[in-house]
Motif scaffolding. Sequence first.
Motif, PDB file in Angstrom:
ATOM      1  N   ASN A   1       2.772   1.459  -3.406  1.00 44.59           N
ATOM      2  CA  ASN A   1       1.858   1.777  -4.511  1.00 44.59           C
ATOM      3  C   ASN A   1       1.509   3.269  -4.515  1.00 44.59           C
ATOM      4  O   ASN A   1       1.443   3.903  -5.573  1.00 44.59           O
ATOM      5  N   SER A   2       1.290   3.792  -3.319  1.00 44.16           N
ATOM      6  CA  SER A   2       0.988   5.229  -3.251  1.00 44.16           C
ATOM      7  C   SER A   2       2.206   6.055  -3.678  1.00 44.16           C
ATOM      8  O   SER A   2       2.073   7.117  -4.297  1.00 44.16           O
ATOM      9  N   MET A   3       3.394   5.526  -3.392  1.00 41.01           N
ATOM     10  CA  MET A   3       4.631   6.218  -3.739  1.00 41.01           C
ATOM     11  C   MET A   3       4.856   6.243  -5.255  1.00 41.01           C
ATOM     12  O   MET A   3       5.156   7.289  -5.843  1.00 41.01           O
TER      13      MET A   3
ATOM     14  N   SER B   1       6.633   2.334 -13.078  1.00 42.68           N
ATOM     15  CA  SER B   1       5.776   2.469 -11.893  1.00 42.68           C
ATOM     16  C   SER B   1       5.343   1.085 -11.410  1.00 42.68           C
ATOM     17  O   SER B   1       4.170   0.693 -11.489  1.00 42.68           O
TER      18      SER B   1
ATOM     19  N   HIS C   1       2.797   5.980  -7.633  1.00 41.87           N
ATOM     20  CA  HIS C   1       1.770   6.689  -8.389  1.00 41.87           C
ATOM     21  C   HIS C   1       1.694   8.181  -8.021  1.00 41.87           C
ATOM     22  O   HIS C   1       0.857   8.909  -8.559  1.00 41.87           O
ATOM     23  N   SER C   2       2.566   8.598  -7.094  1.00 40.98           N
ATOM     24  CA  SER C   2       2.558  10.011  -6.702  1.00 40.98           C
ATOM     25  C   SER C   2       3.343  10.836  -7.716  1.00 40.98           C
ATOM     26  O   SER C   2       4.319  10.378  -8.307  1.00 40.98           O
TER      27      SER C   2
ATOM     28  N   GLU D   1       0.838  -1.207   0.000  1.00 41.81           N
ATOM     29  CA  GLU D   1       0.000   0.000   0.000  1.00 41.81           C
ATOM     30  C   GLU D   1       0.869   1.253   0.000  1.00 41.81           C
ATOM     31  O   GLU D   1       0.618   2.206  -0.758  1.00 41.81           O
ATOM     32  N   HIS D   2       1.904   1.250   0.834  1.00 43.86           N
ATOM     33  CA  HIS D   2       2.793   2.412   0.904  1.00 43.86           C
ATOM     34  C   HIS D   2       3.537   2.622  -0.407  1.00 43.86           C
ATOM     35  O   HIS D   2       3.601   3.756  -0.915  1.00 43.86           O
TER      36      HIS D   2
ATOM     37  N   LYS E   1       7.125   9.753  -9.230  1.00 49.06           N
ATOM     38  CA  LYS E   1       6.942   9.074 -10.526  1.00 49.06           C
ATOM     39  C   LYS E   1       8.078   9.402 -11.495  1.00 49.06           C
ATOM     40  O   LYS E   1       8.542   8.547 -12.249  1.00 49.06           O
TER      41      LYS E   1
END
Length: 429
Positions: free
Chosen positions: A167-169, A182, A171-172, A164-165, A176
């Motif tokens: 994935n958020s990174m 990605s 896609h930020s 989760e961490h 990116k």
Amino acid sequence: MNDKVLNTLEFNKIREMLCEEASFDLSRAMCAAVVPLSDYDEVVKLNAELSECVRLVYKCGAPKTSGLKDLSVPLKRIEKGGVLNIPELLAVGNALKIARSTVYYFDEPCPVLEQYYSELAYSRETENSITNAIISEDEIADSASAELSSIRRRISETHGKIREHLNSMIHSAKYKKYLQESIVTIRDGRYVVPVKAEHKPDVGGIVHDMSSTGSTLFIEPNAVVNENNRLRELAAAEKNEIQRILASLTEAVSGIIHMLFVNQRVLTKLDFLFAKAKLAVKMNAVIPVINNNGIIDIKKGRHPLIDHNKVVPISVHLGRDYKTLVITGPNTGGKTVTLKTIGLFCIMAASGLALPAGDGTTVCVFENIFADIGDEQSIEQSLSTFSSHMTNIVDILNRATPESLVLFDELGAGTDPTEGAALAVSILK
């Protein structure tokens, strides 16, 4: 009876057919080692066992023993204090299941086989402990213990947090532009992201790998280092708990080692006996009447190695009104096949095997069987075909007794016809 005669009469191929009917390695080894006996009472006992097995196969099929494995090595390792691995414990569980089903199989009186199956025993408790704890040869069930279930739940939760961490990174907008792709991947069991080499300081973390060109670094961001460490700790805890479970199951097995050894011996013997019965059914064979009076009475016998659609049945009797039989006829008339059928039938019957023949077929248990059949030229000893035949025949004459079966093919062949005929007459006398 020497191996040369067994091979001459192609009994080795009958053994191969028998091996195909066995369900596992130990019983196949027994099939491959089967030999004819010369003791009348022992052969009668073999036939009684075969008769009962054939009756059961026709009535309800053979016991299900496929998948059995030799437990000798694992069980001896337990005796020395060792711990069984997952495949070995599965093999034990399967052996217990087969023993249990075999006990249920013999739910009616089988007086001849009772000496075997009456020794079988099983432990449903141990069997269930193994089957409930182990899913496959490389997987322990979560339910094997409360601790293992808890560890695996925490592992799953930790995996989720890290992904989760990351994935958020990836896609930020901030990170990116620093990444080659990605995606989240794994190196050395740790979650990493592919970072452009020149942006290593912008991401920050531990480098675990590099692409072949050096343009991409696989970095474990600082933000997930602790969680990745936690995964390592949980993986070690999982491994330790699995080892504890295996040790506990091994301890349970150690309490029934004697039972397992006995079961293995009995199940091997039963599978061997039922292999004989299944071969009898496949060949549409009969169990012969056994005698020790030198009587052979084959009714519509079919050589088991000839295609059943092409074989010509033969009927031969010997031992009542006469003890010597001379078969004559043209080439390809079946003389050699008849000789081989007679010899092979006697060997098969003495080995406790059924015969592809008609009801009422009778064979004798001979003290020994001798055969001089086929091209006997000996390259090793520089003997001609005739000389080799004569060497063999002289040896047979020296060893044969009134309780022997002697088979000669083309007696006196390979030399001058007149001299050969004289030799044949003298040998027969």
